[in-house]
Design an enzyme around this catalytic site. Sequence first.
Site, PDB file in Angstrom:
ATOM      1  N   SER A   1      10.350 -18.769  25.193  1.00 15.67           N
ATOM      2  CA  SER A   1       9.723 -18.249  26.405  1.00 15.67           C
ATOM      3  C   SER A   1      10.722 -17.980  27.525  1.00 15.67           C
ATOM      4  O   SER A   1      10.632 -16.970  28.217  1.00 15.67           O
ATOM      5  CB  SER A   1       8.655 -19.235  26.872  1.00 15.67           C
ATOM      6  OG  SER A   1       9.215 -20.526  27.063  1.00 15.67           O
TER       7      SER A   1
ATOM      8  N   LYS B   1      12.194 -34.706  26.557  1.00 20.30           N
ATOM      9  CA  LYS B   1      12.076 -34.817  25.111  1.00 20.30           C
ATOM     10  C   LYS B   1      13.437 -35.145  24.492  1.00 20.30           C
ATOM     11  O   LYS B   1      13.662 -34.907  23.310  1.00 20.30           O
ATOM     12  CB  LYS B   1      11.471 -33.533  24.542  1.00 20.30           C
ATOM     13  CG  LYS B   1      10.061 -33.247  25.107  1.00 20.30           C
ATOM     14  CD  LYS B   1       9.345 -32.127  24.352  1.00 20.30           C
ATOM     15  CE  LYS B   1       7.926 -31.936  24.897  1.00 20.30           C
ATOM     16  NZ  LYS B   1       7.150 -30.926  24.138  1.00 20.30           N
TER      17      LYS B   1
ATOM     18  N   LYS C   1      16.204 -23.100  17.304  1.00 16.55           N
ATOM     19  CA  LYS C   1      15.466 -22.799  18.529  1.00 16.55           C
ATOM     20  C   LYS C   1      16.092 -23.508  19.709  1.00 16.55           C
ATOM     21  O   LYS C   1      16.354 -24.705  19.571  1.00 16.55           O
ATOM     22  CB  LYS C   1      14.023 -23.256  18.321  1.00 16.55           C
ATOM     23  CG  LYS C   1      13.164 -23.234  19.559  1.00 16.55           C
ATOM     24  CD  LYS C   1      11.809 -23.805  19.253  1.00 16.55           C
ATOM     25  CE  LYS C   1      10.973 -23.824  20.510  1.00 16.55           C
ATOM     26  NZ  LYS C   1       9.732 -24.516  20.330  1.00 16.55           N
TER      27      LYS C   1
ATOM     28  N   LYS D   1      16.003 -27.967  16.756  1.00 18.66           N
ATOM     29  CA  LYS D   1      15.344 -27.649  18.012  1.00 18.66           C
ATOM     30  C   LYS D   1      16.020 -28.430  19.126  1.00 18.66           C
ATOM     31  O   LYS D   1      16.025 -29.665  19.114  1.00 18.66           O
ATOM     32  CB  LYS D   1      13.858 -28.006  17.929  1.00 18.66           C
ATOM     33  CG  LYS D   1      13.098 -27.733  19.220  1.00 18.66           C
ATOM     34  CD  LYS D   1      11.608 -27.917  19.045  1.00 18.66           C
ATOM     35  CE  LYS D   1      10.862 -27.697  20.335  1.00 18.66           C
ATOM     36  NZ  LYS D   1       9.419 -27.888  20.172  1.00 18.66           N
TER      37      LYS D   1
ATOM     38  N   GLU E   1      20.654 -31.940  10.831  1.00 17.90           N
ATOM     39  CA  GLU E   1      19.195 -31.808  10.844  1.00 17.90           C
ATOM     40  C   GLU E   1      18.737 -30.726   9.859  1.00 17.90           C
ATOM     41  O   GLU E   1      17.729 -30.885   9.169  1.00 17.90           O
ATOM     42  CB  GLU E   1      18.702 -31.444  12.247  1.00 17.90           C
ATOM     43  CG  GLU E   1      18.810 -32.561  13.274  1.00 17.90           C
ATOM     44  CD  GLU E   1      17.694 -33.597  13.164  1.00 17.90           C
ATOM     45  OE1 GLU E   1      16.825 -33.471  12.266  1.00 17.90           O
ATOM     46  OE2 GLU E   1      17.687 -34.528  13.987  1.00 17.90           O
TER      47      GLU E   1
ATOM     48  N   ARG F   1       5.677 -24.189  28.426  1.00 14.76           N
ATOM     49  CA  ARG F   1       4.939 -25.382  28.837  1.00 14.76           C
ATOM     50  C   ARG F   1       3.904 -25.041  29.901  1.00 14.76           C
ATOM     51  O   ARG F   1       2.843 -25.662  29.959  1.00 14.76           O
ATOM     52  CB  ARG F   1       5.912 -26.476  29.293  1.00 14.76           C
ATOM     53  CG  ARG F   1       6.725 -27.010  28.116  1.00 14.76           C
ATOM     54  CD  ARG F   1       7.695 -28.107  28.505  1.00 14.76           C
ATOM     55  NE  ARG F   1       8.578 -28.416  27.377  1.00 14.76           N
ATOM     56  CZ  ARG F   1       9.641 -29.199  27.448  1.00 14.76           C
ATOM     57  NH1 ARG F   1       9.965 -29.772  28.598  1.00 14.76           N
ATOM     58  NH2 ARG F   1      10.383 -29.420  26.377  1.00 14.76           N
TER      59      ARG F   1
ATOM     60  N   TYR G   1       8.376 -13.103  21.632  1.00 18.88           N
ATOM     61  CA  TYR G   1       7.261 -12.569  22.416  1.00 18.88           C
ATOM     62  C   TYR G   1       7.367 -11.055  22.572  1.00 18.88           C
ATOM     63  O   TYR G   1       6.450 -10.414  23.056  1.00 18.88           O
ATOM     64  CB  TYR G   1       7.202 -13.273  23.781  1.00 18.88           C
ATOM     65  CG  TYR G   1       7.031 -14.776  23.616  1.00 18.88           C
ATOM     66  CD1 TYR G   1       5.774 -15.306  23.378  1.00 18.88           C
ATOM     67  CD2 TYR G   1       8.126 -15.643  23.631  1.00 18.88           C
ATOM     68  CE1 TYR G   1       5.608 -16.673  23.174  1.00 18.88           C
ATOM     69  CE2 TYR G   1       7.971 -17.002  23.439  1.00 18.88           C
ATOM     70  CZ  TYR G   1       6.709 -17.518  23.207  1.00 18.88           C
ATOM     71  OH  TYR G   1       6.552 -18.853  22.998  1.00 18.88           O
TER      72      TYR G   1
END
Length: 347
Positions: free
Chosen positions: A298, A241, A272, A215, A257, A225, A337
């Site tokens: 998004s 982040k 992602k 991510k 990862e 968000r 979505y």
Amino acid sequence: MACFKWVINMPTPAPFKLDLPVRPRRLRRTAARRDLVRECAVSADDLIAPLFVVEGKAPPEEIASMPGQFRLNVADLVKECRTLWKLGVKAVALFPKLDPALKDAEGTEELNEDGLILRAVRAVKKAVPELVVITDVALDPYTTHGHDGVLNAAGDDVDNDRTVARLAAMAVRQARAGVDFVAPSDMMDGRVGAIRTALDAAGFTETAILAYSVKFNSAYYGPFRDAVGSSQAAGTKLLSKATYQLDPANRRAALAEAVLDAAEGADILMVKPAGAYLDIIRDVRERSDKPLAAYQVSGEYAQIHAAARLGWLNLERTRDESLLAIKRAGADLILTYFAKDVARALA
Ligand code: PBG
């Protein structure tokens, strides 16, 4: 003038034919030929619909930066899940949007056994038992600072190990509510292993882990968000982040990862965002035999809608091409979505 004369004096040329044994266009001549040689396709079986749930009885509230996406109360969420299931969508990923009054620095509302997301899961599983229900394991919907975990003593970073303990307990609560997959989206070190151990110890050996393994610290999460209300900064500090999500420049770190999460017991790996990271999807596909998911986030959805609204891109064609590209890159599953629209178009 000399040039003009030369042209009108030319003999009529013979029809021009290349001596070409290989003509790739042969297979593109008709729709049926193109269908026969198509290498990949998106099906409703591949799609996971992310959905936002809110408290109360208010009618669906559209998210400004995500046209066609709504914050749904539990009853409307259940209706939406029935519709998706009928259209052939097999899975949903649920995200809670909490009343800001319930948030604090420790995200204590997450400990509430009767909290919003757990009630939503129970309602959906009761109404549509076969639908695969996935919940996020991360504290950002619950914290005032909007971080995915709890902060260290200095308050200047997320405390990895204290967060992992919280997430493992959170995953067990979600499993008890009946989710099929828990999806840690927090990027703490060691969380997949800790969650697996906690689930097994609590008897939830059949609850699977869909790990947000790769991510990135991406600008494409902006509309999400807004949707869950996690964009707030603590004090005047901007929410970043970067100390836990991956640096978008790093391909080797991304693979490391993915390898770690697979070793810790992830059942499905995820990359992602998707569209800007197709190379990473391909890398993980080639490195691991685990099923691979990609999250068309998004911001990717918002971009396509925004351009379509301006009349600059065709919505359906761009949507379908964006998803095909993610499949072609190597994803088995796509969180998007667009899930409902695509399933309806395919039905
Ligand atoms: C947070 C979380 C995020 C998304 C899913 N889970 C955002 C973030 O990391 O801030 C993003 C999804 C999207 O943008 O569609 N744990």
